[in-house]
Write an enzyme that holds these catalytic residues in place. Structure first.
Site, PDB file in Angstrom:
ATOM      1  N   ILE A 662       0.854  -1.185   0.000  1.00 16.26           N
ATOM      2  CA  ILE A 662       0.000   0.000   0.000  1.00 16.26           C
ATOM      3  C   ILE A 662       0.887   1.231   0.000  1.00 16.26           C
ATOM      4  CG2 ILE A 662      -1.733   1.298   1.306  1.00 16.26           C
ATOM      5  CD1 ILE A 662      -2.777  -1.219  -0.112  1.00 16.26           C
ATOM      6  N   ASN A 664      -0.054   4.660  -0.122  1.00 16.47           N
ATOM      7  CA  ASN A 664      -0.519   5.789   0.680  1.00 16.47           C
ATOM      8  C   ASN A 664      -1.772   5.345   1.415  1.00 16.47           C
ATOM      9  OD1 ASN A 664      -1.802   8.146   1.651  1.00 16.47           O
ATOM     10  ND2 ASN A 664      -0.960   9.407   0.016  1.00 16.47           N
ATOM     11  N   THR A 667      -5.099   7.596   0.853  1.00 22.43           N
ATOM     12  CA  THR A 667      -5.794   7.511  -0.434  1.00 22.43           C
ATOM     13  C   THR A 667      -6.265   6.086  -0.713  1.00 22.43           C
ATOM     14  OG1 THR A 667      -3.675   7.250  -1.584  1.00 22.43           O
ATOM     15  CG2 THR A 667      -4.568   9.475  -1.423  1.00 22.43           C
ATOM     16  N   GLU A 737     -10.398  -1.281  -8.215  1.00 21.93           N
ATOM     17  CA  GLU A 737     -11.593  -2.081  -8.474  1.00 21.93           C
ATOM     18  C   GLU A 737     -11.817  -3.225  -7.490  1.00 21.93           C
ATOM     19  OE1 GLU A 737     -12.092  -1.782 -13.222  1.00 21.93           O
ATOM     20  OE2 GLU A 737     -10.086  -1.681 -12.402  1.00 21.93           O
TER      21      GLU A 737
END
Length: 770
Positions: A662, A664, A667, A737
């Protein structure tokens, strides 16, 4: 491999002269997996302040002198011809400058279709645009009115009179099944899959679950309506568009108007939500044609009704899933058959059967889907296309099997998880779905789930818990380019024709470039959003972060070599080769020897240069030739169902994700939650209502097409494994998604646990639960 992976790899193999078996790369871990300063930290969106202040200009906010405003007149039949078209009253209305119909529209070529190996095409509806009197779907534009104000254009459009010669249209899903096609491929992926002896397995298995699941049409309803501000400057076309396909839009418009691609400039620095639907549709083409005729700039903002009539969405599906298992729950066979709609003029497969090929290690598979050709607006990509409806069916069936066998649903998945690709046998690059389940179950409190449905009640409310898996493939597009410029102060600017649709592209790539170049975060600027910048692929398939990351990586490698050459011999770096240096402390240094360092500013000053600039390009994604690469989700839901009204209230959602490193957390959490909220809509409220007698969409407003509002959204908790994928840029895979995949099934499974009623037909409306 996934449909996107296979499509890309097919082009890569052809371009590189790849011979099967000649070379299968193992992949080299990105050094930024372990050397991170900014990546992995919470950073606020760099575009946030401008958006809050209203300073960020969207497509319909670009000022131009002499603007005309567009309104659209839509056909009211699905098939036939325009017999009579009276525009006299509209032309005479106040403020009207032009009424364009097929009689006076300029000649335009067919828009080239979106292609996964042709990134300069963005067309969805591959039909003539206002070139003849033919009507091909209900909602097709028959007239465009340009006026001095939007209100004048809207009023004049209501004065256009049209009479049609009606031809019998094919608009009924059920009737269309009789003539459905069985395509050889789904987005280049082989459609028919037969592995092992599924027929025998179903005859001899201890337990068989066999059911049909249905999902409705879904329409795109982003916060920002589809919009564009368009003008011609001589033979140069300038388009400020709400698009997630900058270069595809430019390339397509060039083909449509028979001009060079260099004559088309497309700008889209900010997009208020894309989700797959913001590509090229008829409205941009018609706007450009009308601007050419009127010789004035044109602004068009589709109304919600026009969006429903001109912009496709997710196809209706009917899916049969059958699972055969032995007594301990091991899958002996997995059957996944079904139907979706794909008009002949549509380029998008709703490839729901691809989900069932990658999640579970069944001993045999029987998979195929069929396409129904109807006289309707073309369907298109919508967040997790294929995977969102596919996971609803497969994961509902897995829950049914767990109930039949009296096995905990998570334990059933654990017994069937694939430790390599279930179909090809390829090893996973990185995959740990069960860790995601373990983390999510602990956070959610899964141990409190009652194993017997309808056993927990609070007043009128029946309370239940459910879970489901989700999957989405890793995709990285070749040809993505990025330019890195270092100025005399040692600051860096990264530029690419990438897209910002709310996912934080500029923010994360700023973090990435800072770490890659050894710079502090405030010394890096990222420019994206128009076709004057180095080539960018589309923002879709959860591909942009990895693709742009690879391009920045390639540019940084080239930059190091150029800086070393520029430094010459009068430098602490003298005599070093490119593989002996690294970026650090706003300059270059010898690996392992901090004393041999020179700053960017020093190198440029000595060379009498104000800046240095290089362009790097993302290479072919060869990692997918050897590895099976998917992101996974484990979704948990607790909800309540009223015994009195049948109302469903989702109380809690937990999403646990295994999708690489990951970059950030701030976000990323926003992306995961956004996907899960769309999953709530898919499960409970969203349904495009089609009058199958006329082919007319009758839910053509947000009042009629229900997307979740604030009061519909419960507490949503997200977490992740954060295990880097060693064969991807920065160790990351796309996350845009995966958030929606599995959510509808988790909600439906929780509703079964609450009520004992199994709903296999979305959305879960009160009438189905009473």
């Amino acid at each position: 491999m996934s449909k996107l992976q296979n499509a890309i790899v097919g082009g890569v193999r052809a371009a590189m002269g790849y011979v099967p078996g000649s070379w299968l790369p193992g992949g080299t871990p990105d050094p930024l997996i372990d050397k991170r300063v900014n990546l992995g930290t919470q950073q606020s969106r760099v575009d946030g302040p401008d958006k809050v202040k209203g300073a960020a200009r969207f497509a319909a906010e670009v000022p131009m002198e002499g603007l005309l405003y567009a309104a659209f007149v839509h056909s009211t039949i699905a098939r036939g011809r325009i017999a009579e078209l009276d525009i006299a009253a509209a032309e005479a209305a106040d403020g009207v400058a032009l009424v364009m119909t097929h009689r006076n529209a300029p000649k335009m070529a067919l828009p080239p279709p979106i292609g996964l190996t042709n990134l300069k095409a963005a067309g969805n509806n591959i039909l003539p645009v206002m070139q003849d009197a033919e009507i091909r779907w209900n909602g097709q534009t028959v007239a465009v009115v340009l006026a001095e104000t939007q209100e004048q254009a809207n009023f004049a459009a209501s004065l256009v009179l049209v009479r049609y010669e009606v031809v019998a249209a094919r608009t009924d899903f059920e009737a269309g099944k009789a003539n459905a096609r069985t395509p050889d491929s789904l987005m280049i992926e082989r459609n028919r899959l037969k592995k092992g002896d599924a027929d025998t397995a179903f005859k001899t298995a201890a337990t068989v679950v066999d059911a049909v699941y249905r999902t409705p049409w879904h329409s795109h309803s982003p916060m920002e309506p589809h919009a564009a501000t368009i003008r011609w400057d001589g033979d140069r076309l300038i388009v400020h568009d709400a698009t997630q396909m900058l270069n595809g839009t430019a390339g397509s418009l060039a083909k449509v108007f028979d001009i060079k691609e260099t004559q088309v400039f497309v700008s889209s620095p900010f997009v208020g939500g894309g989700f797959g639907g913001k590509a090229l549709w008829d409205h941009q083409i018609l706007g450009a044609a009308a601007a050419k005729l009127a010789q004035r700039p044109v602004r068009l903002v589709l109304s919600r009704a026009s969006m429903q009539r001109l912009v496709g969405g997710r196809s209706q599906t009917e899916q049969r899933v059958a699972l055969a298992a032995d007594r301990d729950g091991s899958l002996l066979a997995l059957l996944h058959h079904g139907y979706s709609v794909k008009p002949a003029h549509s380029v998008t497969d709703e490839a729901f059967t691809l989900t069932s090929r990658s999640l579970y290690a069944a001993r045999s598979f029987d998979v195929v889907q069929h396409a129904i050709d109807l006289d309707l607006l073309a369907n298109t990509f919508m967040r997790a296309p294929g995977e969102a409806p596919g996971t609803f069916a497969v994961e509902s069936a897995m829950d049914e099997l767990a109930h039949e066998l009296q096995i905990d649903p998570i334990e059933l998945r654990r017994r069937n998880i694939g430790h390599s690709d279930p179909v090809s046998g390829a090893p996973h690059s990185q995959s740990d779905l069960m860790l995601a389940y373990d983390l999510g179950a602990k956070r959610f409190g899964w141990e409190r789930r009652p194993s017997t449905p309808r056993s927990r009640k609070e007043g009128e409310w029946l309370v239940g818990m459910g879970c489901a898996s989700g999957s989405f493939p890793y995709v990285r597009m070749p040809g993505m380019s990025a330019r890195i410029t270092i100025d005399g102060d040692g600051r860096a600017t990264v530029a690419s024709a990438a897209h910002e649709m709310g996912m934080g592209t500029a923010t994360v790539q700023r973090q990435h470039a800072a770490d890659r170049l050894g710079l502090p975060l405030d010394s890096v600027t990222v420019r994206i959003g128009d076709t004057s910048l180095p080539f960018g692929s589309f923002a879709g398939g959860s591909s942009q972060t990895a693709s742009l990351g690879a391009a920045i990586n390639a540019a940084s490698t080239k930059l190091a070599g150029e800086l070393l050459r520029l430094a010459g011999n009068d430098t602490p770096l003298a005599g070093l080769r490119a593989n002996e240096i690294e970026f650090a402390d706003a300059g270059l240094r010898k690996i392992g020897d901090p004393s041999r360092h020179e700053s960017f500013a020093s190198i440029l000053k000595r060379a009498a240069r104000s800046d240095i600039s290089v362009v790097g390009e993302s290479s072919a994604p060869l990692e997918v030739l050897k590895f099976s690469m998917h992101s996974r989700s484990a979704i948990f839901c607790e909800l309540r169902v009223s015994e009195v009204t049948g109302e469903v209230r989702v109380d809690r959602l937990v999403g646990s994700f295994d999708c690489g490193r990951i970059l950030n957390p701030k976000t990323a959490a926003s992306q995961f939650r956004g996907g899960m909220i769309m999953g709530i809509g898919m499960a409970l409220t969203e349904e495009t209502l089609l009058d199958e007698r006329s082919g007319r969409i009758i839910s053509a407003s947000i009042a009629d097409y229900h997307i979740p509002a604030h009061l519909d959204v419960p507490d949503i908790d997200v977490l992740w494994t954060d295990i880097p994928d060693p064969r991807t840029p920065m160790g990351a895979r796309g996350i845009g998604e995966i958030g929606i995949a599995g959510v509808a099934a988790a909600i439906a499974n929780a509703a079964f646990n609450a009520t004992g009623r199994r709903i296999r037909d979305l959305p879960l409306t009160p009438d189905k639960l009473l």
